[in-house]
Scaffold this motif. Structure first.
Motif, PDB file in Angstrom:
ATOM      1  N   ASP A  36      -0.462  55.117  35.706  1.00  0.00           N
ATOM      2  CA  ASP A  36       0.684  56.007  35.842  1.00  0.00           C
ATOM      3  C   ASP A  36       1.948  55.216  35.552  1.00  0.00           C
ATOM      4  OD1 ASP A  36      -0.984  58.045  36.651  1.00  0.00           O
ATOM      5  OD2 ASP A  36      -0.543  57.826  38.788  1.00  0.00           O
ATOM      6  N   TRP A  37       2.920  55.892  34.929  1.00  0.00           N
ATOM      7  CA  TRP A  37       4.223  55.286  34.662  1.00  0.00           C
ATOM      8  C   TRP A  37       5.274  56.206  35.257  1.00  0.00           C
ATOM      9  CZ3 TRP A  37       3.416  50.582  33.177  1.00  0.00           C
ATOM     10  CH2 TRP A  37       2.260  50.278  32.459  1.00  0.00           C
ATOM     11  N   ILE A  38       6.082  55.684  36.142  1.00  0.00           N
ATOM     12  CA  ILE A  38       7.163  56.438  36.768  1.00  0.00           C
ATOM     13  C   ILE A  38       8.468  55.774  36.366  1.00  0.00           C
ATOM     14  CG2 ILE A  38       8.245  57.132  38.935  1.00  0.00           C
ATOM     15  CD1 ILE A  38       4.597  56.280  38.953  1.00  0.00           C
ATOM     16  N   VAL A  39       9.407  56.570  35.855  1.00  0.00           N
ATOM     17  CA  VAL A  39      10.733  56.075  35.510  1.00  0.00           C
ATOM     18  C   VAL A  39      11.741  56.861  36.325  1.00  0.00           C
ATOM     19  CG1 VAL A  39      12.461  55.835  33.680  1.00  0.00           C
ATOM     20  CG2 VAL A  39      10.057  55.337  33.194  1.00  0.00           C
ATOM     21  N   LYS A  40      12.655  56.133  36.962  1.00  0.00           N
ATOM     22  CA  LYS A  40      13.693  56.748  37.789  1.00  0.00           C
ATOM     23  C   LYS A  40      15.067  56.267  37.329  1.00  0.00           C
ATOM     24  CE  LYS A  40      11.838  55.249  41.701  1.00  0.00           C
ATOM     25  NZ  LYS A  40      11.543  55.082  43.134  1.00  0.00           N
ATOM     26  N   LEU A  41      15.987  57.209  37.171  1.00  0.00           N
ATOM     27  CA  LEU A  41      17.388  56.915  36.866  1.00  0.00           C
ATOM     28  C   LEU A  41      18.153  57.049  38.172  1.00  0.00           C
ATOM     29  CD1 LEU A  41      19.712  56.439  34.833  1.00  0.00           C
ATOM     30  CD2 LEU A  41      19.811  58.942  34.569  1.00  0.00           C
ATOM     31  N   ILE A  42      18.902  56.002  38.535  1.00  0.00           N
ATOM     32  CA  ILE A  42      19.524  55.933  39.861  1.00  0.00           C
ATOM     33  C   ILE A  42      21.000  55.589  39.743  1.00  0.00           C
ATOM     34  CG2 ILE A  42      19.469  54.686  42.066  1.00  0.00           C
ATOM     35  CD1 ILE A  42      16.435  54.252  41.480  1.00  0.00           C
ATOM     36  N   ASP A  43      21.817  56.272  40.544  1.00  0.00           N
ATOM     37  CA  ASP A  43      23.246  55.993  40.685  1.00  0.00           C
ATOM     38  C   ASP A  43      23.396  55.100  41.911  1.00  0.00           C
ATOM     39  OD1 ASP A  43      26.000  56.012  41.180  1.00  0.00           O
ATOM     40  OD2 ASP A  43      26.216  58.165  40.828  1.00  0.00           O
ATOM     41  N   PRO A 114       2.961  58.736  48.330  1.00  0.00           N
ATOM     42  CA  PRO A 114       2.165  59.953  48.437  1.00  0.00           C
ATOM     43  C   PRO A 114       2.752  61.166  47.699  1.00  0.00           C
ATOM     44  CG  PRO A 114       3.487  59.768  50.397  1.00  0.00           C
ATOM     45  CD  PRO A 114       3.825  58.580  49.518  1.00  0.00           C
ATOM     46  N   LEU A 115       3.823  60.973  46.908  1.00  0.00           N
ATOM     47  CA  LEU A 115       4.392  62.117  46.190  1.00  0.00           C
ATOM     48  C   LEU A 115       3.469  62.595  45.085  1.00  0.00           C
ATOM     49  CD1 LEU A 115       8.117  61.009  45.926  1.00  0.00           C
ATOM     50  CD2 LEU A 115       7.092  62.607  47.536  1.00  0.00           C
ATOM     51  N   TYR A 116       2.650  61.716  44.553  1.00  0.00           N
ATOM     52  CA  TYR A 116       1.715  62.031  43.480  1.00  0.00           C
ATOM     53  C   TYR A 116       0.395  61.364  43.828  1.00  0.00           C
ATOM     54  CZ  TYR A 116       1.003  63.602  38.664  1.00  0.00           C
ATOM     55  OH  TYR A 116       0.594  64.274  37.544  1.00  0.00           O
ATOM     56  N   ASP A 117      -0.718  61.998  43.492  1.00  0.00           N
ATOM     57  CA  ASP A 117      -2.015  61.431  43.857  1.00  0.00           C
ATOM     58  C   ASP A 117      -2.216  60.040  43.268  1.00  0.00           C
ATOM     59  OD1 ASP A 117      -2.083  62.703  41.335  1.00  0.00           O
ATOM     60  OD2 ASP A 117      -4.257  62.754  41.363  1.00  0.00           O
ATOM     61  N   ARG A 118      -3.067  59.258  43.929  1.00  0.00           N
ATOM     62  CA  ARG A 118      -3.319  57.887  43.478  1.00  0.00           C
ATOM     63  C   ARG A 118      -4.146  57.883  42.199  1.00  0.00           C
ATOM     64  NH1 ARG A 118      -6.009  54.233  47.501  1.00  0.00           N
ATOM     65  NH2 ARG A 118      -7.590  55.827  47.293  1.00  0.00           N
ATOM     66  N   ASN A 119      -3.808  56.978  41.314  1.00  0.00           N
ATOM     67  CA  ASN A 119      -4.563  56.779  40.086  1.00  0.00           C
ATOM     68  C   ASN A 119      -5.518  55.613  40.337  1.00  0.00           C
ATOM     69  OD1 ASN A 119      -5.401  55.926  37.472  1.00  0.00           O
ATOM     70  ND2 ASN A 119      -3.613  56.916  36.581  1.00  0.00           N
ATOM     71  N   PRO A 120      -6.819  55.785  40.052  1.00  0.00           N
ATOM     72  CA  PRO A 120      -7.741  54.677  40.318  1.00  0.00           C
ATOM     73  C   PRO A 120      -7.598  53.497  39.358  1.00  0.00           C
ATOM     74  CG  PRO A 120      -8.926  56.530  39.355  1.00  0.00           C
ATOM     75  CD  PRO A 120      -7.508  56.992  39.614  1.00  0.00           C
ATOM     76  N   GLN A 121      -6.748  53.629  38.319  1.00  0.00           N
ATOM     77  CA  GLN A 121      -6.550  52.602  37.294  1.00  0.00           C
ATOM     78  C   GLN A 121      -7.785  52.453  36.415  1.00  0.00           C
ATOM     79  OE1 GLN A 121      -3.359  51.616  37.275  1.00  0.00           O
ATOM     80  NE2 GLN A 121      -3.078  52.612  39.220  1.00  0.00           N
TER      81      GLN A 121
END
Length: 162
Positions: A36-43, A114-121
């Motif tokens: 999984d790849w999560i990208v967050k833009l933050i102020d 826990p916002l998104y299910d775990r990826n077993p990789q």
């Protein structure tokens, strides 16, 4: 956190407004066969902002991309361990002004539990039926090299430049 890559700009010398789709364009590899790849833009508010905003981090845009869907959402496939792939997806529409003195920060991570299910990789036909043995430690790498420039595209309004 040690498992989150942070990219932080210097404090802004003027207000910067973004309006429209924010796009992540990530060149990345995993030692697993799914990731999984999560990208967050933050102020990021200034450290000298009045309490309780001192150093506050406001998430402006965020989205996850599951590697198995790189080629198709209808026909997921395993990733090739160690292969660098380009993952490009929208963090959706944003209408936000980063104020003078604030910083723009981008975070990249590989789990949002826990916002998104775990990826077993490990690629399995259906993650919801993954067995304990399917879950394995993996190393994720994000690249920024000639021809593999990981970026985030911001729809900046007006004459402001970053």
């Amino acid at each position: 956190r040690k498992d989150v890559a942070n990219f932080r700009m210097p404090a802004l010398d003027h207000d910067v407004t973004i309006t429209g789709d924010v796009m992540a364009d990530l060149f990345a590899a995993t030692t697993g066969s799914d990731a999984d790849w999560i990208v967050k833009l933050i102020d990021v508010y200034p450290d000298d902002a009045p309490a309780p905003d001192s150093g506050y981090q406001l998430m402006v845009a965020e989205e996850i991309f599951r590697g198995r869907y790189l080629k198709s959402f209808e026909h997921p496939e395993a990733l090739t361990p160690g292969a660098v792939n380009e993952f490009k997806w929208s963090l959706h529409g944003v209408d936000h002004t980063f104020l003078k003195g604030h910083r723009i920060m981008v975070e990249v991570q590989s789990s949002w539990f826990p916002l998104y299910d775990r990826n077993p990789q490990t690629f399995v036909p259906n993650i919801f039926y993954a067995k304990p043995g399917d879950y394995r430690k993996a190393t994720q790498r994000v690249y920024h090299a000639p021809g593999m420039e990981s970026t985030i595209e911001l729809p900046v309004v007006g004459k402001a430049s970053l």
